[in-house]
Design a protein around this motif. Structure first.
Motif, mmCIF file in Angstrom:
data_model
loop_
_atom_site.group_PDB
_atom_site.id
_atom_site.type_symbol
_atom_site.label_atom_id
_atom_site.label_comp_id
_atom_site.label_asym_id
_atom_site.label_seq_id
_atom_site.Cartn_x
_atom_site.Cartn_y
_atom_site.Cartn_z
ATOM 1 N N UNK A 1 0.844 -1.203 0.000
ATOM 2 C CA UNK A 1 0.000 0.000 0.000
ATOM 3 C C UNK A 1 0.876 1.248 0.000
ATOM 4 N N UNK A 2 1.930 1.237 0.819
ATOM 5 C CA UNK A 2 2.866 2.372 0.855
ATOM 6 C C UNK A 2 3.495 2.592 -0.518
ATOM 7 N N UNK A 3 3.875 1.512 -1.186
ATOM 8 C CA UNK A 3 4.485 1.634 -2.510
ATOM 9 C C UNK A 3 3.521 2.247 -3.511
ATOM 10 N N UNK A 4 2.256 1.851 -3.454
ATOM 11 C CA UNK A 4 1.258 2.416 -4.373
ATOM 12 C C UNK A 4 1.098 3.907 -4.129
ATOM 13 N N UNK B 1 2.013 6.899 -6.780
ATOM 14 C CA UNK B 1 1.073 7.954 -7.175
ATOM 15 C C UNK B 1 1.706 9.327 -6.978
ATOM 16 N N UNK B 2 2.440 9.483 -5.887
ATOM 17 C CA UNK B 2 3.111 10.754 -5.629
ATOM 18 C C UNK B 2 4.221 11.013 -6.640
ATOM 19 N N UNK B 3 4.826 9.941 -7.135
ATOM 20 C CA UNK B 3 5.906 10.079 -8.116
ATOM 21 C C UNK B 3 5.418 10.738 -9.397
ATOM 22 N N UNK C 1 10.642 11.912 -5.886
ATOM 23 C CA UNK C 1 10.254 10.876 -4.939
ATOM 24 C C UNK C 1 10.814 9.505 -5.337
ATOM 25 N N UNK C 2 11.387 9.390 -6.541
ATOM 26 C CA UNK C 2 11.742 8.066 -7.047
ATOM 27 C C UNK C 2 12.724 7.306 -6.148
#
Length: 335
Positions: A61-64, A68-70, A76-77
């Motif tokens: 979930x954190x990765x998703x 999205x923020x990326x 953020x990458x």
């Protein structure tokens, strides 16, 4: 104006990478502490890593969210990359237990049942019915002493079982272990081992088992203050898994295969649940939470381990009343 701006921009660039590394390290501490200098041998990581399948869902979930923020900010990458690496490593250590190994061919079947009776409070009629239906050859019952064994004996001795407990009359069930042995195994030898930190164990050998040892086992729980004793109990498993004779060790280990002390202690043994692709099936949950929480997100801390060459043909879990554990059953094939 341009020249002074370059060092400032470079410093911010380096700082962002340092923060990303620290962020990744924090995520890794919660997900794979067993790979970080043995952190899972200390509290609270010893407890946290047992819930790694659930933690991995949180990391996903954190990765998703980071992905999205990326799309809004490419800076953020590094955070995305670090989180992805942790997720892949954790999943690579956990998910293989959900895939079955090839079924054994030939060999002598040996049925085993393991069930923590929750301080001797589990319902005897339901357990006796499971035994009558499944007809295991060997049964491991942690947290059951002479009092629980006496009640169970009334129901299963007529089925052809002999019970052996680690205590004398009147001792607390929670501190003891009972093994039930089918008469089909003949004249076996039973000894009580007391070289664990807290709970004794029952060692059954001889008869139709030959040189094979069956150990009804219960480890102390890795609660704060008891983690060193728990690690000692895990180390004791080498006595059978790396020993000179074949062995089956069954019971409540208070550890999952995500705990490195259990993996180290059982090196040389195979886990019946993992061999059948059921290595992520929960077997425990806080009693007050109810079976729904346990069955959905609990850890698998009840196991049947066997030395090399002994392979599980079947594995199952069973909900029985009165316990915060599920009973586990397996059919092993002895070479």
């Amino acid at each position: 104006m341009t020249a002074p701006a370059l060092p400032h921009r470079r410093a911010r660039h380096v700082l962002r990478y340092l923060v990303a590394v620290l962020f990744t390290l924090v995520v890794a501490m919660g997900t794979v502490p067993d790979l970080l200098f043995g952190l899972d041998r200390r509290s609270p990581f010893a407890q946290l890593v047992s819930f790694r399948p659930v933690v991995l869902v949180g990391v996903l979930v954190l990765l998703v969210l980071l992905a999205a923020l990326l799309r809004l900010d490419r800076r953020v990458w590094p955070f995305v990359a670090g989180t992805l690496v942790v997720l892949l490593v954790g999943a690579g250590m956990t998910l293989p237990r959900a895939f079955a190994e090839p079924l054994p061919t030939g060999g002598t079947p040996l049925k085993v049942l393991a069930f923590n009776t929750y301080e001797g409070q589990a319902g005897v009629p339901a357990l006796a019915e499971l035994i009558r239906t499944d007809r295991p050859d060997l049964i491991s019952l942690p947290e059951s002493g002479s009092r629980f064994a006496a009640k169970l004996a009334v129901a299963i001795e007529p089925l052809g079982y002999r019970l052996h407990s680690t205590t004398g009359k009147g001792r607390n069930d929670v501190n003891n272990v009972t093994a039930a042995v089918s008469d089909r195994l003949g004249d076996v030898d039973v000894t009580i081992g007391r070289d664990t930190t807290t709970f004794p164990y029952v060692d059954v050998t001889g008869g139709a088992l030959g040189r094979l040892h069956f150990i009804a086992f219960h480890s102390v729980a890795p609660v704060p203050g008891s983690v060193p004793e728990w690690v000692q109990d895990m180390n004791l498993l080498q006595k059978w898994c790396a020993g000179p004779t074949p062995a089956v060790v069954a019971g409540d280990f208070n550890a999952t295969l995500d705990n490195s002390p259990l993996r180290d202690g059982t090196a040389g043994c195979g886990d019946a649940a993992s061999q059948r692709g059921d290595g992520l099936v929960p077997t425990w949950g806080p009693y007050a939470a109810g079976p729904g929480v346990r069955d959905a997100a609990g850890p698998q801390i009840d196991h049947v381990f066997a030395t090399a060459g002994i392979i599980a043909e079947e594995f199952g879990v069973h909900d029985l009343p009165g316990s915060d554990h599920r009973a586990v059953t397996t059919t092993l094939r002895l070479p």
